[in-house]
Design an enzyme around this catalytic site. Structure first.
Site, PDB file in Angstrom:
ATOM      1  N   LYS A  90      72.713  -7.503 -15.032  1.00 15.45           N
ATOM      2  CA  LYS A  90      73.603  -8.215 -14.115  1.00 15.45           C
ATOM      3  C   LYS A  90      75.044  -8.186 -14.625  1.00 15.45           C
ATOM      4  O   LYS A  90      75.993  -8.100 -13.841  1.00 15.45           O
ATOM      5  CB  LYS A  90      73.132  -9.665 -13.957  1.00 15.45           C
ATOM      6  N   GLU A  95      81.301  -4.146 -10.228  1.00 12.30           N
ATOM      7  CA  GLU A  95      81.910  -4.862  -9.093  1.00 12.30           C
ATOM      8  C   GLU A  95      83.426  -4.963  -9.280  1.00 12.30           C
ATOM      9  O   GLU A  95      84.191  -4.755  -8.335  1.00 12.30           O
ATOM     10  CB  GLU A  95      81.280  -6.244  -9.002  1.00 12.30           C
TER      11      GLU A  95
END
Length: 332
Positions: free
Chosen positions: A189, A196
């Site tokens: 993550k 991102e």
């Protein structure tokens, strides 16, 4: 299944609601009694403290902690370690640093309590869209909690299957994976969030170039007055850069074409820094991700239209609100 949820903020509350929608029994606690009352209205059992939450759960108990990374999560897990019994499970669904997972798993293991780290992506949209989850911990414990993960995940949906996946773990196609041992879920993550940053920066810089194509510094016959709102919209439809982040950008520009509601101050929540730290430890070049992180640092002193695009995307996927910075308080 029955599960406790601690932390009913933007994501924690909706995680609990999605579980209730899918037939699971949720016992909920938050320091904000109004958040607990709201969730009780949606079918949860409310608890006034962590000890009461634990008393409402049937063994072997499972408690999902959805709190900001750092001291508040640390305190919650330590408290659970003193209250829960052997065989119980603590799931950390926040954006915890993966090395903290390894340390906390050892702490809980000494008490024969299981630890699962769940890197959770989906933001404030997860209630309806579902949550992409990257899970770390013991295989048997992860398998035992599969009904919880399956309920939270988005499912296959309308996405076409990737050719050649026959025989592989089907959970990935449904939106969740068992990434590996303790810490692996949050490591994956972490890198997800680092990527991102890079994707967001690419969109932000591109729209900034388009906006400034009409600069008076350019020869008059080489200037373009582009409609950024329509460009964002057309790119959504059939282009190779179509993406959810672009969807959010198009929505923001439609609502506020000049993004006058944004100042361009862009926060970072930690995962981008940790991704760069991991790259340094592994001696892996990460030019784009590093530059994207440093741009966020710069935005707190001087910012452009690109940073307004970044702020608009962050508000779109996570309801992140810009901090207000008083320029007079900044160092020269």
């Amino acid at each position: 299944m029955q599960i406790g949820v601690i932390g009913l903020g933007r994501m924690g509350g909706n995680i609990a609601r999605r579980l209730i929608r899918n037939g699971h029994e949720v016992v909920a606690y938050d320091r904000d009694s109004k958040a607990v009352a709201s969730l009780k209205g949606d079918g949860a059992t409310g608890a006034g403290d962590v000890a009461t939450l634990a008393q409402h759960l049937r063994p072997p108990r499972a408690v999902w902690v959805m709190l900001p990374a750092g001291k508040i999560t640390e305190n919650a897990i330590v408290a659970l370690g003193k209250i829960l019994a052997p065989g119980d499970v603590v799931l950390d669904g926040g954006n915890t640093f993966w090395k903290d997972d390894i340390r906390r798993a050892k702490f809980l293991n000494e008490r024969k309590i299981h630890h699962i780290d769940v890197g959770t992506s989906g933001g404030t949209w997860g209630l309806d869209r579902g949550y992409c989850m990257m899970i770390g911990g013991a295989k048997e414990t992860v398998a035992r909690l599969d009904p919880i993960f399956c309920a939270l995940a988005p499912g296959i949906g309308n996405l076409a299957r990737t050719p050649g996946r026959d025989g592989r773990d089907p959970r990935a196609e449904h939106g969740y994976i068992h990434a590996g041992p303790h810490g692996a879920g949050h490591f994956v993550k972490m890198v997800h969030n680092g990527i991102e940053y890079g994707l967001m920066q690419a969109f932000a810089e591109g729209f900034d170039i388009l906006k400034n194509a009409n600069s008076d510094k350019l020869p008059e016959d080489e200037r373009f007055d582009f409609d950024l709102t329509d460009i964002a919209e057309v790119w959504r439809r059939g282009s190779v850069i179509s993406a959810w982040l672009l969807d959010l950008t198009a929505s923001a520009l439609t609502a506020d074409p000049k993004l006058e509601g944004f100042e361009g101050v862009v926060e970072d929540s930690g995962e981008g820094r940790w991704t760069i730290m991991a790259a340094i430890e592994e001696a892996v070049p990460a030019d784009v991700l590093s530059a994207a992180l440093y741009t966020r640092f710069r935005s707190r002193r001087d910012h452009t239209f690109a940073e307004k695009i970044l702020s608009a995307m962050r508000k779109g996927f996570g309801s992140h609100v810009e901090p207000r910075i008083h320029r007079s308080a900044e160092p020269p």
